[in-house]
Scaffold this active site. Sequence first.
Site, short mmCIF file in Angstrom:
data_model
loop_
_atom_site.label_atom_id
_atom_site.label_comp_id
_atom_site.label_asym_id
_atom_site.label_seq_id
_atom_site.Cartn_x
_atom_site.Cartn_y
_atom_site.Cartn_z
N HIS A 67 1.75 1.40 -12.63
CA HIS A 67 2.59 0.28 -13.84
C HIS A 67 4.40 0.87 -13.53
CE1 HIS A 67 3.13 -3.75 -15.53
NE2 HIS A 67 4.41 -2.68 -16.23
N ASP B 88 -2.35 -4.32 -18.97
CA ASP B 88 -1.94 -3.27 -19.26
C ASP B 88 -1.90 -2.44 -20.45
OD1 ASP B 88 -0.65 -3.20 -16.21
OD2 ASP B 88 0.45 -5.52 -17.45
N ILE C 156 -9.79 -6.53 -13.27
CA ILE C 156 -11.39 -5.39 -12.91
C ILE C 156 -12.29 -6.21 -12.91
CG2 ILE C 156 -12.26 -3.38 -12.06
CD1 ILE C 156 -10.22 -3.16 -10.25
N GLY D 279 0.19 -1.11 -0.37
CA GLY D 279 0.09 0.16 -0.13
C GLY D 279 1.07 0.91 -0.33
N SER D 280 2.09 0.92 -0.20
CA SER D 280 3.00 2.11 -0.13
C SER D 280 3.05 3.31 -1.39
CB SER D 280 4.30 1.92 -0.53
OG SER D 280 4.76 1.92 -1.69
N ASN D 281 1.63 2.89 -2.68
CA ASN D 281 1.15 3.86 -3.89
C ASN D 281 0.17 4.97 -3.45
OD1 ASN D 281 2.78 4.48 -6.75
ND2 ASN D 281 3.22 2.36 -6.24
N GLU E 286 7.13 6.16 -8.25
CA GLU E 286 6.00 5.79 -8.48
C GLU E 286 5.12 7.49 -7.24
OE1 GLU E 286 4.50 2.25 -8.07
OE2 GLU E 286 6.26 1.65 -8.25
N ASN F 245 -3.93 2.99 -13.45
CA ASN F 245 -3.29 2.18 -12.70
C ASN F 245 -2.18 2.49 -12.98
OD1 ASN F 245 -2.57 -0.85 -11.50
ND2 ASN F 245 -1.90 -1.11 -13.67
C1 GRF Z 1 4.10 -1.61 -7.05
O1 GRF Z 1 5.53 -1.00 -7.70
C2 GRF Z 1 2.71 -0.42 -8.39
O2 GRF Z 1 3.70 0.11 -9.39
C3 GRF Z 1 2.68 -2.08 -8.95
O3 GRF Z 1 2.64 -2.77 -7.68
C4 GRF Z 1 3.10 -1.84 -6.71
C5 GRF Z 1 2.73 -1.91 -5.73
O4 GRF Z 1 3.31 -1.77 -4.82
N1 GRF Z 1 1.45 -2.37 -9.59
P1 GRF Z 1 2.57 -1.12 -2.97
O5 GRF Z 1 1.70 -2.11 -2.75
O6 GRF Z 1 1.77 0.66 -3.71
O7 GRF Z 1 3.40 -0.10 -1.80
#
Ligand code: GRF
Length: 207
Positions: free
Chosen positions: A112, A153, A96, A15-17, A183, A110
């Site tokens: 990537h 994708d 999805i 969940g870091s993003n 990211e 999304n």
């Molecule tokens: C990220 O590298 C994103 O690009 C990919 O999955 C990973 C998720 O990482 N789709 P996080 O859970 O957001 O840390």
Amino acid sequence: MKRPVGIGIFASGRGSNARALFDACRRGELDARVVIVISNDADAGVHEFAREFGVSSRTIRRDEFADGAQFAETLIGTLREAGADLICLAGYMRKIPPALIRAYPRAILNIHPAPLPKFGGKGMYGLRVHAAVIDAGDAETGVTVHYVDEHYDTGAILHQRSGIPVRADDTPEALAARVLTVEHETYPEAVRKWIERHARTGGEADE
Ligand code: GRF
């Protein structure tokens, strides 16, 4: 759309993003707020971040439903009830449902961790993506945020970052860590672009 854009985040893991999006909203960098987090895994780290930011999070799994239609209906109902205008997939490891894609046209994104279309497609996730970049011998990699369609994708690209160096001695893990920090900047940038393109114009600028 006058009120802040409501973001629904789908995440399966760390969940870091998702956290980067929470942070950008909290700092007032986006005219948006995260209204709901949905995961397929009750143990996903993203639930912890959601609690920290006071956002409700739900676990909704396909296998809880008799068919895909009921699963999709529950997702759509949950998102609508929460006030989600935009869905951001952030490490969501499930496909999805088509009904959800139809319910949120050009409003599902999304992220990537590599350039697309070169390093995408079924099975291209996690460290495999970074291993493929290293194997290709490319000197640079990037990050792509794209609209989600019914395939892996392939949706139109909304925003891309390039120029992340690939070093001669890189392991997939080392490269993944370097890309991940980019990211965390790229996703909020992409959401800002989406808001400018779709929300402020009421969708008129949609191509
Ligand atoms: C990220 O590298 C994103 O690009 C990919 O999955 C990973 C998720 O990482 N789709 P996080 O859970 O957001 O840390």
